[in-house]
Motif scaffolding. Structure first.
Motif, PDB file in Angstrom:
ATOM      1  N   LYS A 361      45.800  69.319 -14.593  1.00  0.00           N
ATOM      2  CA  LYS A 361      45.454  70.376 -13.633  1.00  0.00           C
ATOM      3  C   LYS A 361      45.810  69.966 -12.210  1.00  0.00           C
ATOM      4  N   THR A 362      45.589  68.700 -11.879  1.00  0.00           N
ATOM      5  CA  THR A 362      45.908  68.212 -10.537  1.00  0.00           C
ATOM      6  C   THR A 362      47.401  68.288 -10.270  1.00  0.00           C
ATOM      7  N   CYS A 363      48.205  67.925 -11.274  1.00  0.00           N
ATOM      8  CA  CYS A 363      49.667  68.003 -11.120  1.00  0.00           C
ATOM      9  C   CYS A 363      50.106  69.449 -10.881  1.00  0.00           C
ATOM     10  N   GLN A 364      49.503  70.369 -11.607  1.00  0.00           N
ATOM     11  CA  GLN A 364      49.848  71.779 -11.443  1.00  0.00           C
ATOM     12  C   GLN A 364      49.397  72.301 -10.091  1.00  0.00           C
ATOM     13  N   ASP A 365      48.186  71.910  -9.652  1.00  0.00           N
ATOM     14  CA  ASP A 365      47.681  72.367  -8.354  1.00  0.00           C
ATOM     15  C   ASP A 365      48.523  71.816  -7.203  1.00  0.00           C
ATOM     16  N   MET A 366      48.998  70.585  -7.351  1.00  0.00           N
ATOM     17  CA  MET A 366      49.788  69.953  -6.290  1.00  0.00           C
ATOM     18  C   MET A 366      51.275  70.266  -6.432  1.00  0.00           C
ATOM     19  N   ASN A 367      51.639  71.008  -7.483  1.00  0.00           N
ATOM     20  CA  ASN A 367      53.028  71.419  -7.722  1.00  0.00           C
ATOM     21  C   ASN A 367      53.967  70.219  -7.742  1.00  0.00           C
ATOM     22  N   THR A 368      53.585  69.221  -8.536  1.00  0.00           N
ATOM     23  CA  THR A 368      54.392  68.008  -8.653  1.00  0.00           C
ATOM     24  C   THR A 368      54.694  67.734 -10.115  1.00  0.00           C
ATOM     25  N   ILE A 369      55.583  66.801 -10.378  1.00  0.00           N
ATOM     26  CA  ILE A 369      55.948  66.487 -11.756  1.00  0.00           C
ATOM     27  C   ILE A 369      54.760  65.864 -12.485  1.00  0.00           C
ATOM     28  N   ILE A 370      54.678  66.114 -13.765  1.00  0.00           N
ATOM     29  CA  ILE A 370      53.658  65.489 -14.592  1.00  0.00           C
ATOM     30  C   ILE A 370      54.218  64.168 -15.115  1.00  0.00           C
ATOM     31  N   PRO A 371      53.565  63.063 -14.808  1.00  0.00           N
ATOM     32  CA  PRO A 371      54.129  61.757 -15.179  1.00  0.00           C
ATOM     33  C   PRO A 371      54.077  61.519 -16.685  1.00  0.00           C
ATOM     34  N   ARG A 372      54.984  60.702 -17.158  1.00  0.00           N
ATOM     35  CA  ARG A 372      54.944  60.276 -18.547  1.00  0.00           C
ATOM     36  C   ARG A 372      53.852  59.217 -18.700  1.00  0.00           C
ATOM     37  N   ILE A 373      53.174  59.230 -19.823  1.00  0.00           N
ATOM     38  CA  ILE A 373      52.122  58.258 -20.112  1.00  0.00           C
ATOM     39  C   ILE A 373      52.608  57.375 -21.243  1.00  0.00           C
ATOM     40  N   VAL A 374      52.683  56.082 -20.992  1.00  0.00           N
ATOM     41  CA  VAL A 374      53.234  55.140 -21.963  1.00  0.00           C
ATOM     42  C   VAL A 374      52.151  54.147 -22.355  1.00  0.00           C
ATOM     43  N   GLU A 375      51.764  54.185 -23.632  1.00  0.00           N
ATOM     44  CA  GLU A 375      50.775  53.247 -24.135  1.00  0.00           C
ATOM     45  C   GLU A 375      51.464  51.972 -24.629  1.00  0.00           C
ATOM     46  N   LYS A 376      50.824  50.821 -24.371  1.00  0.00           N
ATOM     47  CA  LYS A 376      51.387  49.512 -24.719  1.00  0.00           C
ATOM     48  C   LYS A 376      52.852  49.414 -24.288  1.00  0.00           C
ATOM     49  N   PRO A 377      53.115  49.590 -23.007  1.00  0.00           N
ATOM     50  CA  PRO A 377      54.512  49.621 -22.545  1.00  0.00           C
ATOM     51  C   PRO A 377      55.209  48.283 -22.734  1.00  0.00           C
ATOM     52  N   ASP A 378      56.496  48.360 -22.994  1.00  0.00           N
ATOM     53  CA  ASP A 378      57.353  47.185 -23.037  1.00  0.00           C
ATOM     54  C   ASP A 378      57.794  46.902 -21.608  1.00  0.00           C
ATOM     55  N   ASN A 379      57.378  45.769 -21.069  1.00  0.00           N
ATOM     56  CA  ASN A 379      57.635  45.488 -19.660  1.00  0.00           C
ATOM     57  C   ASN A 379      59.115  45.382 -19.331  1.00  0.00           C
ATOM     58  N   TYR A 380      59.921  44.920 -20.283  1.00  0.00           N
ATOM     59  CA  TYR A 380      61.369  44.837 -20.041  1.00  0.00           C
ATOM     60  C   TYR A 380      61.936  46.226 -19.801  1.00  0.00           C
ATOM     61  N   ASN A 381      61.528  47.187 -20.637  1.00  0.00           N
ATOM     62  CA  ASN A 381      61.989  48.566 -20.450  1.00  0.00           C
ATOM     63  C   ASN A 381      61.455  49.144 -19.148  1.00  0.00           C
ATOM     64  N   GLN A 382      60.226  48.776 -18.800  1.00  0.00           N
ATOM     65  CA  GLN A 382      59.655  49.287 -17.554  1.00  0.00           C
ATOM     66  C   GLN A 382      60.422  48.782 -16.340  1.00  0.00           C
ATOM     67  N   LEU A 383      60.824  47.532 -16.362  1.00  0.00           N
ATOM     68  CA  LEU A 383      61.579  46.993 -15.235  1.00  0.00           C
ATOM     69  C   LEU A 383      62.906  47.729 -15.054  1.00  0.00           C
ATOM     70  N   GLU A 384      63.517  48.126 -16.150  1.00  0.00           N
ATOM     71  CA  GLU A 384      64.748  48.915 -16.058  1.00  0.00           C
ATOM     72  C   GLU A 384      64.464  50.292 -15.457  1.00  0.00           C
ATOM     73  N   ARG A 385      63.348  50.896 -15.877  1.00  0.00           N
ATOM     74  CA  ARG A 385      63.009  52.219 -15.324  1.00  0.00           C
ATOM     75  C   ARG A 385      62.646  52.115 -13.841  1.00  0.00           C
ATOM     76  N   ILE A 386      61.979  51.044 -13.452  1.00  0.00           N
ATOM     77  CA  ILE A 386      61.654  50.851 -12.039  1.00  0.00           C
ATOM     78  C   ILE A 386      62.937  50.687 -11.223  1.00  0.00           C
ATOM     79  N   HIS A 387      63.885  49.930 -11.762  1.00  0.00           N
ATOM     80  CA  HIS A 387      65.160  49.742 -11.068  1.00  0.00           C
ATOM     81  C   HIS A 387      65.895  51.073 -10.911  1.00  0.00           C
TER      82      HIS A 387
END
Length: 457
Positions: A361-387
């Motif tokens: 609801k907050t994302c819709q009210d603020m008219n912003t993208i809804i973030p992806r939620i990743v459980e038990k993330p693989d940090n190597y993949n996360q570093l690539e996404r951050i880059h």
């Protein structure tokens, strides 16, 4: 790239629990439960961790200690019962605690040490309650150490009211009547409606949340944990309970299944928006019309406007560490930030259902993208996404902070949110100070002209 969607999306990667060790819960629980003593049963590695995590306090003879497992213990050459009895008798003699907590570790899990079987016999012999909690890093993430302790304590809460003398009953009735009169500044409501809140907070913050509820006429019977083990709240079948942190799903399950309590599914009181939603949900359950909450929230947002100007339009990426990520992301989105990804070590969708709904609801009210939620993330993949995404701020565990800073990415240790006071209306500025500090620091370093900004205003 992050996909744009109108619904929350959940993914599960194959990463391990890249989090702080769960036995670190000792650092705040021994201070909260003032008559307790925590005995961590593990190896020298556990002892080194505790000394590094809480080394400043160890010289003051704190109410925690290590029971180091040696080769003779692991090979079953020593009798576990006799060794633990020796240690507990020494603790009883030196400290005379009201309760002793045995904190299991990875090693006790691997060698299948029967702590639950030993504890009742030893408790009866030495005359001190012994509570067993398995806070090992194999099964639990950072803050879930507290969850295992509270789940064990929940089964020790009294089921029946103690018998009181007539004079004591009259005194309690008089105090309740006076309290009901004092807490009806906004409207006339039910004076005595039992509610138990579970989750460990500093006494000042717990008192603030209790005061906010009692202004609405909601009677808080007690907190789990309480400041003293002897003051555990009465929990009877059908009583209402509500949590204040998103990592307490095991405690919630224990209260519902073992104690037959009714769980109030509410967003968590982090940030003014979350605190207002938390109080409103509780009031709704008790058929109480909330008063003054909209004005209260608006006044808080107005008081932190200078911080909102700093974070508005900035982007943030949560790598996942303390299970507070969903609530913090929701709050920062409400502040005007863009959240690309919310990494979380463990997700109980049922327990966090109300928080997830508020996030969407907050994302819709603020008219912003809804973030992806990743459980038990693989940090190597996360570093690539951050880059790839290049967020303005990454909230991460300590292991990745320096490497990311070396790559030119602003970071904030997620552990700092765990050890800071972030709950309730009054601590909104505390959260924003934690978020803006790395942004301001690098702005100062990168500016040719010194920037002077007082983060304490």
């Amino acid at each position: 790239m992050t996909k744009t969607t109108n619904q929350l999306t959940f993914e599960c990667e194959t990463g391990n629990y890249h989090t702080f060790c769960p036995i670190s819960c000792v650092s705040w629980l021994y201070q909260k439960i003032e008559d307790s003593f925590f005995l961590v049963i593990g190896t020298k590695t556990c002892g080194y961790f505790l000394q590094n995590a809480m080394g400043v306090m160890i010289f003051a003879e704190p109410r925690y200690a290590m029971a180091e497992l040696e080769e003779a213990d692991i090979s079953a050459q020593l009798n576990d019962y006799q060794e633990l009895k020796r240690l507990c008798l020494q603790i009883k003699k030196d400290r005379s605690p009201g309760v002793i907590f045995w904190i299991g570790t990875c090693t006790t899990e691997i060698i299948k040490m029967d702590l639950e079987g030993i504890a009742p016999k030893l408790e009866a012999e030495i005359g001190i309650p012994i509570v067993v909690a398995r806070a090992n890093g194999l099964d639990y993430a950072f803050t879930q150490g507290e969850d295992t302790v509270l789940a064990s304590m929940a089964q020790r809460c009294p089921r029946k009211e103690p018998k009181l003398s007539i004079s004591k009953k009259q005194s309690l009735i008089q105090n309740s009547s006076e309290h009901a009169y004092n807490s009806t500044n906004y409207s006339i409501k039910k004076a005595i409606t039992p509610l138990v809140i579970f989750g460990s907070l500093p006494n000042t913050v717990a008192s603030q949340l209790t005061f906010e509820l009692e202004k609405q006429g909601i009677h808080v019977r007690g907190w789990l944990p309480s400041s003293s083990y002897s003051e555990l709240p009465l929990i009877q079948e059908g009583d209402y309970v509500v949590g204040i942190n998103p990592f307490l799903s095991r405690t919630a399950t224990t209260l519902m299944r073992r104690r037959k309590a009714k769980l109030i599914s509410a967003p968590f009181p982090i940030g003014p928006d979350g605190t207002r939603a938390w109080i409103e949900k509780i009031c709704n359950i008790f058929n109480v019309q909330p008063q003054g909450l909209i004005e209260r929230e608006q006044s808080v947002w107005k008081s932190v406007e200078s911080y909102l100007d700093l974070v508005r339009g900035k982007s943030v990426f949560f790598m996942g560490d303390n299970l507070l990520e969903i609530s913090l992301a929701r709050f920062l989105i409400r502040c005007g930030m863009i959240v690309y990804e919310i990494g979380v070590p463990y997700m109980d969708k049922r327990y966090q259902a109300a928080e997830l709904a508020l996030l969407q609801k907050t994302c819709q009210d603020m008219n912003t993208i809804i973030p992806r939620i990743v459980e038990k993330p693989d940090n190597y993949n996360q570093l690539e996404r951050i880059h790839e995404l290049k967020p303005d701020l990454v909230i991460t565990g300590m292991a990745y902070a320096n490497p990311l800073e070396a790559r030119g990415t602003n970071t904030k240790w997620s552990v700092e949110f765990t050890f800071s006071q972030i709950h309730g209306f009054v601590n909104t500025q505390e959260i924003l100070q934690l978020v803006t500090k790395p942004l301001l620091r690098n702005a100062i370093f990168n500016s040719p002209v010194p920037i002077l900004y007082n983060t304490k205003n």
